[in-house]
Design a protein around this motif. Structure first.
Motif, PDB file in Angstrom:
ATOM      1  N   HIS A 175       0.810  -1.206   0.000  1.00  0.00           N
ATOM      2  CA  HIS A 175       0.000   0.000   0.000  1.00  0.00           C
ATOM      3  C   HIS A 175       0.852   1.269   0.000  1.00  0.00           C
ATOM      4  CE1 HIS A 175      -3.888   1.836   0.642  1.00  0.00           C
ATOM      5  NE2 HIS A 175      -3.201   2.786   1.225  1.00  0.00           N
ATOM      6  N   ALA A 176       0.497   2.207  -0.868  1.00  0.00           N
ATOM      7  CA  ALA A 176       1.219   3.474  -0.912  1.00  0.00           C
ATOM      8  C   ALA A 176       0.318   4.578  -0.371  1.00  0.00           C
ATOM      9  CB  ALA A 176       1.619   3.781  -2.337  1.00  0.00           C
ATOM     10  N   THR A 177       0.838   5.355   0.547  1.00  0.00           N
ATOM     11  CA  THR A 177       0.076   6.478   1.083  1.00  0.00           C
ATOM     12  C   THR A 177       0.528   7.754   0.376  1.00  0.00           C
ATOM     13  OG1 THR A 177       0.096   5.385   3.241  1.00  0.00           O
ATOM     14  CG2 THR A 177      -0.545   7.688   3.211  1.00  0.00           C
ATOM     15  N   GLU A 178      -0.420   8.507  -0.136  1.00  0.00           N
ATOM     16  CA  GLU A 178      -0.069   9.801  -0.726  1.00  0.00           C
ATOM     17  C   GLU A 178      -0.063  10.847   0.381  1.00  0.00           C
ATOM     18  OE1 GLU A 178      -2.533  11.098  -3.972  1.00  0.00           O
ATOM     19  OE2 GLU A 178      -1.609  13.089  -3.978  1.00  0.00           O
ATOM     20  N   VAL A 179       1.029  11.578   0.489  1.00  0.00           N
ATOM     21  CA  VAL A 179       1.156  12.552   1.574  1.00  0.00           C
ATOM     22  C   VAL A 179       1.381  13.952   1.004  1.00  0.00           C
ATOM     23  CG1 VAL A 179       2.446  13.195   3.640  1.00  0.00           C
ATOM     24  CG2 VAL A 179       2.119  10.786   3.108  1.00  0.00           C
ATOM     25  N   LYS A 180       0.537  14.900   1.419  1.00  0.00           N
ATOM     26  CA  LYS A 180       0.689  16.303   0.994  1.00  0.00           C
ATOM     27  C   LYS A 180       0.913  17.131   2.253  1.00  0.00           C
ATOM     28  CE  LYS A 180      -0.847  16.311  -3.451  1.00  0.00           C
ATOM     29  NZ  LYS A 180      -0.225  16.810  -4.611  1.00  0.00           N
ATOM     30  N   CYS A 181       2.121  17.155   2.746  1.00  0.00           N
ATOM     31  CA  CYS A 181       2.388  17.820   4.024  1.00  0.00           C
ATOM     32  C   CYS A 181       3.674  18.627   3.999  1.00  0.00           C
ATOM     33  CB  CYS A 181       2.422  16.789   5.152  1.00  0.00           C
ATOM     34  SG  CYS A 181       0.782  16.163   5.576  1.00  0.00           S
ATOM     35  N   LYS A 182       4.068  19.102   2.844  1.00  0.00           N
ATOM     36  CA  LYS A 182       5.323  19.856   2.746  1.00  0.00           C
ATOM     37  C   LYS A 182       5.275  21.077   3.664  1.00  0.00           C
ATOM     38  CE  LYS A 182       8.691  21.019  -0.705  1.00  0.00           C
ATOM     39  NZ  LYS A 182       8.939  21.606  -2.017  1.00  0.00           N
ATOM     40  N   GLY A 183       6.294  21.230   4.479  1.00  0.00           N
ATOM     41  CA  GLY A 183       6.337  22.358   5.406  1.00  0.00           C
ATOM     42  C   GLY A 183       5.600  22.094   6.702  1.00  0.00           C
ATOM     43  N   ASN A 184       4.922  20.964   6.759  1.00  0.00           N
ATOM     44  CA  ASN A 184       4.158  20.610   7.957  1.00  0.00           C
ATOM     45  C   ASN A 184       4.606  19.257   8.508  1.00  0.00           C
ATOM     46  OD1 ASN A 184       2.095  22.557   8.752  1.00  0.00           O
ATOM     47  ND2 ASN A 184       1.303  22.276   6.676  1.00  0.00           N
ATOM     48  N   GLU A 185       5.891  18.953   8.331  1.00  0.00           N
ATOM     49  CA  GLU A 185       6.401  17.625   8.687  1.00  0.00           C
ATOM     50  C   GLU A 185       6.236  17.308  10.170  1.00  0.00           C
ATOM     51  OE1 GLU A 185       7.876  19.684   6.596  1.00  0.00           O
ATOM     52  OE2 GLU A 185       8.006  18.542   4.733  1.00  0.00           O
ATOM     53  N   ALA A 186       6.399  18.318  11.029  1.00  0.00           N
ATOM     54  CA  ALA A 186       6.303  18.063  12.467  1.00  0.00           C
ATOM     55  C   ALA A 186       4.889  17.611  12.838  1.00  0.00           C
ATOM     56  CB  ALA A 186       6.683  19.324  13.249  1.00  0.00           C
ATOM     57  N   MET A 187       3.908  18.294  12.268  1.00  0.00           N
ATOM     58  CA  MET A 187       2.508  17.955  12.554  1.00  0.00           C
ATOM     59  C   MET A 187       2.180  16.563  12.003  1.00  0.00           C
ATOM     60  SD  MET A 187      -0.677  20.551  11.928  1.00  0.00           S
ATOM     61  CE  MET A 187      -0.726  20.426  10.149  1.00  0.00           C
ATOM     62  N   LEU A 188       2.714  16.277  10.822  1.00  0.00           N
ATOM     63  CA  LEU A 188       2.506  14.960  10.203  1.00  0.00           C
ATOM     64  C   LEU A 188       3.067  13.850  11.106  1.00  0.00           C
ATOM     65  CD1 LEU A 188       1.849  13.042   7.788  1.00  0.00           C
ATOM     66  CD2 LEU A 188       4.130  13.568   6.908  1.00  0.00           C
ATOM     67  N   THR A 189       4.271  14.070  11.626  1.00  0.00           N
ATOM     68  CA  THR A 189       4.895  13.071  12.508  1.00  0.00           C
ATOM     69  C   THR A 189       4.039  12.819  13.744  1.00  0.00           C
ATOM     70  OG1 THR A 189       7.037  13.847  11.756  1.00  0.00           O
ATOM     71  CG2 THR A 189       7.036  12.512  13.748  1.00  0.00           C
ATOM     72  N   ARG A 190       3.490  13.910  14.279  1.00  0.00           N
ATOM     73  CA  ARG A 190       2.635  13.756  15.467  1.00  0.00           C
ATOM     74  C   ARG A 190       1.374  12.968  15.110  1.00  0.00           C
ATOM     75  NH1 ARG A 190       4.258  13.693  20.141  1.00  0.00           N
ATOM     76  NH2 ARG A 190       2.483  14.731  21.104  1.00  0.00           N
ATOM     77  N   TYR A 191       0.783  13.270  13.968  1.00  0.00           N
ATOM     78  CA  TYR A 191      -0.429  12.540  13.570  1.00  0.00           C
ATOM     79  C   TYR A 191      -0.124  11.055  13.395  1.00  0.00           C
ATOM     80  CZ  TYR A 191      -4.558  10.780  11.430  1.00  0.00           C
ATOM     81  OH  TYR A 191      -5.671  10.008  11.201  1.00  0.00           O
ATOM     82  N   LEU A 192       0.980  10.760  12.699  1.00  0.00           N
ATOM     83  CA  LEU A 192       1.335   9.358  12.439  1.00  0.00           C
ATOM     84  C   LEU A 192       1.646   8.623  13.746  1.00  0.00           C
ATOM     85  CD1 LEU A 192       3.470   9.663   9.185  1.00  0.00           C
ATOM     86  CD2 LEU A 192       1.138   8.761   9.416  1.00  0.00           C
ATOM     87  N   GLY A 193       2.231   9.353  14.706  1.00  0.00           N
ATOM     88  CA  GLY A 193       2.512   8.753  16.018  1.00  0.00           C
ATOM     89  C   GLY A 193       1.217   8.345  16.694  1.00  0.00           C
ATOM     90  N   MET A 194       0.231   9.246  16.661  1.00  0.00           N
ATOM     91  CA  MET A 194      -1.064   8.947  17.274  1.00  0.00           C
ATOM     92  C   MET A 194      -1.753   7.800  16.526  1.00  0.00           C
ATOM     93  SD  MET A 194      -4.311  11.431  18.029  1.00  0.00           S
ATOM     94  CE  MET A 194      -4.746  11.723  16.334  1.00  0.00           C
ATOM     95  N   PHE A 195      -1.672   7.841  15.220  1.00  0.00           N
ATOM     96  CA  PHE A 195      -2.295   6.808  14.392  1.00  0.00           C
ATOM     97  C   PHE A 195      -1.734   5.431  14.759  1.00  0.00           C
ATOM     98  CE2 PHE A 195      -2.186   4.157  10.570  1.00  0.00           C
ATOM     99  CZ  PHE A 195      -3.521   4.174  10.196  1.00  0.00           C
ATOM    100  N   ASP A 196      -0.397   5.330  14.824  1.00  0.00           N
ATOM    101  CA  ASP A 196       0.245   4.043  15.116  1.00  0.00           C
ATOM    102  C   ASP A 196      -0.001   3.586  16.548  1.00  0.00           C
ATOM    103  OD1 ASP A 196       1.269   3.664  12.626  1.00  0.00           O
ATOM    104  OD2 ASP A 196       3.196   4.611  13.060  1.00  0.00           O
ATOM    105  N   GLU A 197       0.212   4.496  17.497  1.00  0.00           N
ATOM    106  CA  GLU A 197       0.172   4.074  18.903  1.00  0.00           C
ATOM    107  C   GLU A 197      -1.237   4.000  19.478  1.00  0.00           C
ATOM    108  OE1 GLU A 197       3.559   4.686  21.522  1.00  0.00           O
ATOM    109  OE2 GLU A 197       3.753   6.644  20.539  1.00  0.00           O
ATOM    110  N   VAL A 198      -2.066   4.979  19.137  1.00  0.00           N
ATOM    111  CA  VAL A 198      -3.395   5.028  19.760  1.00  0.00           C
ATOM    112  C   VAL A 198      -4.459   4.327  18.907  1.00  0.00           C
ATOM    113  CG1 VAL A 198      -5.209   6.517  20.691  1.00  0.00           C
ATOM    114  CG2 VAL A 198      -2.803   7.141  20.993  1.00  0.00           C
ATOM    115  N   PHE A 199      -4.603   4.738  17.646  1.00  0.00           N
ATOM    116  CA  PHE A 199      -5.700   4.182  16.837  1.00  0.00           C
ATOM    117  C   PHE A 199      -5.422   2.751  16.379  1.00  0.00           C
ATOM    118  CE2 PHE A 199      -6.761   8.795  15.986  1.00  0.00           C
ATOM    119  CZ  PHE A 199      -7.779   8.791  16.916  1.00  0.00           C
ATOM    120  N   ASN A 200      -4.218   2.477  15.931  1.00  0.00           N
ATOM    121  CA  ASN A 200      -3.918   1.111  15.513  1.00  0.00           C
ATOM    122  C   ASN A 200      -3.386   0.273  16.673  1.00  0.00           C
ATOM    123  OD1 ASN A 200      -4.720   0.248  13.005  1.00  0.00           O
ATOM    124  ND2 ASN A 200      -2.964   1.115  11.926  1.00  0.00           N
TER     125      ASN A 200
END
Lengths: 178, 173
Positions: B21-46
């Motif tokens: 699976h490939a995820t399309e990511v449009k977060c240029k300039g917002n990498e810090a926020m993206l990392t936080r979202y992915l952290g929550m996604f992995d640890e809390v939601f999944n």
């Protein structure tokens, strides 16, 4: 000049309803296209202008009448959705609450309000009113939609209309099998 | 027809599970926020790690699209995660598209799995598989989620599980 134009657009749209939150700095062109599509297709439901906003062929991931499953659709195939909406729910309005832009994408979260005065999901008219939310994502290329994603709170809407999923029936069928 | 749909669904599940699976990511300039979202996604939601909720959400966290009477704050996420774990112990969430803009992250996701736990309202597990879309909108402040709008095609999911619509009169019979 650009920000003045943008302010004028936002102000004009926001005036009659609740405030819209817009996060589209640097993407004013796509925002403008979305707002025009919202007015012509989503609100007025003028299906004759569908080619102005949709590419002749595009990919749809949406679970609505416009199709889903990452399948290719044509602009022409979108027409019945708006024809039916106008016919079956003439008073339906859509209110933008949040519009967010990034790159070639626009995300819109909206509230839809109306009265079910015609058939819906194969159910006859109930005459009841509903207010439900939907989120849509559009990818634009040369000012036209080339891909769309989205969902809406269908269960919330059906609950308000009294057209519930038959949980009791499902339980009974299961009990019979045992 | 039903068989065809099941085969298609199984094929889709396989594709998603195979890791191709490939995820399309449009977060240029917002990498810090993206990392936080992915952290929550992995640890809390999944990952369903309840002790990591406070790491990613603010104390005054405001959920939207929740049932009336849903609490605010960390408790809102704790309830969501534990309820999902009960009804769908093995469900899989995949990010298809992630968009960052301003102080928000929008994630379009595929939710797939088998309903092998009791559903809300005490409906017994149907044992059926489902595959539907979900859109998550999170507003971040100081690296934590302060507001979240989450909406999925729950009607599509219920239909896949075999539930059918009934007008009120038929239900009363």
């Amino acid at each position: 000049m650009r920000s003045f134009l943008l302010a004028a657009i936002v102000c004009a749209v926001a005036a009659p309803a609740v405030a819209i939150e817009t996060q589209c700095k640097g993407n004013e062109k796509n925002l403008e296209t979305y707002l025009k599509m919202y007015d012509v297709l989503f609100m007025k439901r003028d299906e004759s202008r569908v080619l102005e906003f949709y590419a002749p062929e595009f990919v749809s991931h949406n679970s609505d009448a416009g199709g889903g499953g990452a399948e290719t659709r044509t602009a022409e195939s979108m027409k019945p959705m708006w024809i039916d909406s106008k016919k079956n729910q003439p008073d339906r309005v859509m209110i933008n609450e949040l519009i967010l832009c990034a790159g070639n994408l626009v995300v819109a979260r909206v509230t839809m309000k109306g009265t079910q005065t015609g058939p819906l999901f194969g159910m006859t008219a109930t005459g009841k009113t509903y207010s439900t939310t939907a989120t849509d994502i559009y990818r634009f290329k040369d000012g036209k939609v080339v891909e769309r994603w989205g969902n809406s709170d269908g269960i919330g809407m059906l609950s308000q209309l009294g057209l519930l999923l038959p949980f009791a029936q499902a339980q009974a069928a299961r009990a019979e099998k045992k | 027809m039903v068989t065809l749909r099941l085969i298609a669904m199984a094929a889709l599940s396989f594709l998603a599970a195979s890791g191709a699976h490939a995820t399309e990511v449009k977060c240029k300039g917002n990498e810090a926020m993206l990392t936080r979202y992915l952290g929550m996604f992995d640890e809390v939601f999944n990952g369903r790690k309840l002790d990591r909720i406070a790491e990613y959400t603010s104390e005054d966290f405001q959920p939207h699209d929740s049932a009336p009477g849903t609490p605010k704050g960390h408790e809102a996420i704790r309830l969501l995660v534990t309820n999902m774990a009960k009804s769908f112990p093995k469900r899989k969430l995949t990010n298809d598209l992630i968009i960052c803009g301003g102080d928000m992250v929008v994630a379009y996701q595929t939710v797939e799995g088998i309903n092998d736990g009791p559903l809300f309202g005490g409906i017994p597990a149907t044992g059926k598989s489902f595959n539907f879309n979900w859109i998550d909108i999170c507003r971040f402040k100081y690296g934590k989620v302060v507001e979240r709008w989450g909406a999925g095609d729950a009607l599509g999911m219920m239909t896949q599980m075999g539930f059918k619509l009934t007008p009120p009169s038929a239900e009363a019979k």
